[in-house]
Write a protein that holds these residues in place. Structure first.
Motif, short mmCIF file in Angstrom:
data_model
loop_
_atom_site.label_atom_id
_atom_site.label_comp_id
_atom_site.label_asym_id
_atom_site.label_seq_id
_atom_site.Cartn_x
_atom_site.Cartn_y
_atom_site.Cartn_z
N ILE A 4 0.95 -1.22 -0.25
CA ILE A 4 0.13 0.01 0.09
C ILE A 4 1.09 1.12 -0.03
CG2 ILE A 4 -1.65 1.26 1.13
CD1 ILE A 4 -2.51 -1.42 2.47
N GLU A 5 0.55 2.01 -0.91
CA GLU A 5 1.38 3.35 -1.21
C GLU A 5 0.81 4.66 -0.38
OE1 GLU A 5 4.38 3.84 -2.63
OE2 GLU A 5 4.52 2.12 -3.25
N LEU A 6 1.55 5.16 0.49
CA LEU A 6 1.01 6.18 1.44
C LEU A 6 1.93 7.47 1.22
CD1 LEU A 6 0.94 4.25 4.76
CD2 LEU A 6 -1.11 4.81 3.35
N ILE A 7 0.99 8.47 1.46
CA ILE A 7 1.81 9.68 1.20
C ILE A 7 2.18 10.13 2.51
CG2 ILE A 7 1.32 12.42 0.91
CD1 ILE A 7 -0.90 11.50 -0.81
N LYS A 8 1.43 9.72 3.79
CA LYS A 8 1.96 9.93 5.27
C LYS A 8 1.13 9.05 5.91
CE LYS A 8 3.10 13.32 8.54
NZ LYS A 8 3.07 14.69 8.93
N PRO A 9 2.11 8.41 6.56
CA PRO A 9 1.56 7.09 7.47
C PRO A 9 0.53 7.66 8.79
CG PRO A 9 3.68 7.25 7.80
CD PRO A 9 3.51 8.01 6.56
N THR A 10 -0.29 7.11 9.19
CA THR A 10 -0.67 7.83 10.50
C THR A 10 -0.04 7.17 11.85
OG1 THR A 10 -2.81 7.83 9.47
CG2 THR A 10 -2.88 7.52 11.83
N VAL A 11 0.24 6.05 11.80
CA VAL A 11 1.31 5.59 12.98
C VAL A 11 2.62 5.09 12.46
CG1 VAL A 11 1.31 3.89 14.86
CG2 VAL A 11 -0.98 4.81 13.94
N SER A 12 3.59 5.63 13.39
CA SER A 12 5.13 4.96 13.28
C SER A 12 5.28 3.94 14.33
CB SER A 12 5.79 6.22 13.29
OG SER A 12 5.93 6.81 12.15
N ASN A 37 -4.08 -0.12 8.05
CA ASN A 37 -2.74 -0.29 6.93
C ASN A 37 -1.98 1.09 6.78
OD1 ASN A 37 -3.19 -2.87 6.20
ND2 ASN A 37 -4.86 -2.32 4.87
N GLU A 38 -2.38 2.09 7.47
CA GLU A 38 -1.83 3.37 7.52
C GLU A 38 -0.48 3.41 8.50
OE1 GLU A 38 -4.43 6.27 7.50
OE2 GLU A 38 -5.89 5.33 5.75
N TRP A 39 0.54 2.71 8.26
CA TRP A 39 1.58 2.78 9.37
C TRP A 39 2.89 2.66 8.39
CZ3 TRP A 39 4.42 -1.54 8.21
CH2 TRP A 39 3.74 -2.61 7.80
N ASN A 80 14.63 6.94 20.49
CA ASN A 80 14.77 8.53 20.06
C ASN A 80 15.25 8.64 18.72
OD1 ASN A 80 14.21 9.16 22.74
ND2 ASN A 80 16.14 9.57 23.32
N TYR A 81 16.13 7.92 18.04
CA TYR A 81 16.48 7.96 16.59
C TYR A 81 15.32 7.64 15.73
CZ TYR A 81 18.62 7.26 12.37
OH TYR A 81 19.03 7.23 10.74
N GLY A 82 14.57 6.49 16.26
CA GLY A 82 13.49 6.23 15.57
C GLY A 82 12.39 7.23 15.61
N LEU A 83 12.23 8.00 16.50
CA LEU A 83 11.41 9.19 16.49
C LEU A 83 11.84 10.16 15.73
CD1 LEU A 83 10.85 9.19 20.67
CD2 LEU A 83 8.94 9.19 18.73
N SER A 84 13.02 10.50 15.87
CA SER A 84 13.50 11.58 15.01
C SER A 84 13.22 11.34 13.71
CB SER A 84 14.93 11.86 15.19
OG SER A 84 15.85 10.87 14.56
N ILE A 85 13.19 10.10 13.20
CA ILE A 85 12.90 9.85 11.68
C ILE A 85 11.40 9.57 11.29
CG2 ILE A 85 15.25 9.59 11.12
CD1 ILE A 85 14.63 6.58 11.25
N SER A 86 10.36 9.41 12.37
CA SER A 86 9.19 8.99 11.92
C SER A 86 8.62 10.03 11.26
CB SER A 86 8.64 8.67 13.44
OG SER A 86 8.28 9.97 14.15
N ASN A 87 7.50 9.61 10.46
CA ASN A 87 6.79 10.43 9.59
C ASN A 87 5.20 10.64 10.15
OD1 ASN A 87 8.75 11.35 7.62
ND2 ASN A 87 8.68 8.93 7.46
N ALA A 88 5.04 10.06 11.15
CA ALA A 88 3.31 10.24 11.71
C ALA A 88 3.22 10.75 12.65
CB ALA A 88 3.18 8.46 11.74
N PRO A 89 1.90 11.16 12.88
CA PRO A 89 1.62 11.96 14.11
C PRO A 89 1.50 11.02 15.38
CG PRO A 89 -0.34 11.66 12.67
CD PRO A 89 0.87 11.28 12.12
N TYR A 90 1.22 9.84 15.20
CA TYR A 90 1.34 8.81 16.42
C TYR A 90 2.19 7.84 16.28
CZ TYR A 90 -3.47 10.84 16.74
OH TYR A 90 -4.55 11.57 16.61
N VAL A 91 2.86 7.40 17.50
CA VAL A 91 3.96 6.55 17.62
C VAL A 91 3.70 5.35 18.44
CG1 VAL A 91 6.38 6.42 18.18
CG2 VAL A 91 5.81 8.28 17.07
N ALA A 92 4.07 4.42 18.09
CA ALA A 92 4.10 3.13 18.87
C ALA A 92 5.33 2.30 18.95
CB ALA A 92 2.94 2.08 18.45
N PHE A 93 5.69 1.83 20.10
CA PHE A 93 7.21 1.32 20.34
C PHE A 93 6.72 -0.40 20.48
CE2 PHE A 93 7.90 5.42 22.02
CZ PHE A 93 8.92 5.71 21.30
#
Length: 95
Positions: A4-12, A37-39, A80-93
């Motif tokens: 699935i191609e996304l412009i911007k994911p919702t969750v990183s 699927n928007e991750w 923290n590195y993952g956060l710095s390169i994430s593209n979504a407004p929501y984050v899950a570890f």
């Protein structure tokens, strides 16, 4: 597997790892099997010596991204590195 191609994911989903290829496969399967699927999955690899890279590359899914990052044993640095390169407004570890 449907890509699935996304412009911007919702969750990183940030996955720090070091020499856990066998568990990484289970973690990525879990993410891929979600109905949402928007991750993007950001695998932050602390230069593993096992087949971590091959496991990630086998998925052939643009939403799964691998970054090598030396965290000197500090898992928070990988997160923290993952956060710095994430593209979504929501984050899950997913450790």
């Amino acid at each position: 597997m449907k890509v699935i191609e996304l412009i911007k994911p919702t969750v990183s989903i940030i996955i720090p790892t070091y020499n856990h290829a066998e568990f990484l496969r289970n973690a990525l399967d879990s993410v891929c099997n979600q109905t949402f699927n928007e991750w993007e999955a950001i695998v932050v690899n602390n230069y593993s010596e096992d087949d971590t890279v091959e496991v990630v590359e086998a998925y052939n899914d643009r939403r799964i991204k691998l970054f090598n990052f030396e965290n000197h044993g500090i898992i928070a640095a990988a997160r923290n590195y993952g956060l710095s390169i994430s593209n979504a407004p929501y984050v899950a570890f997913l450790d």
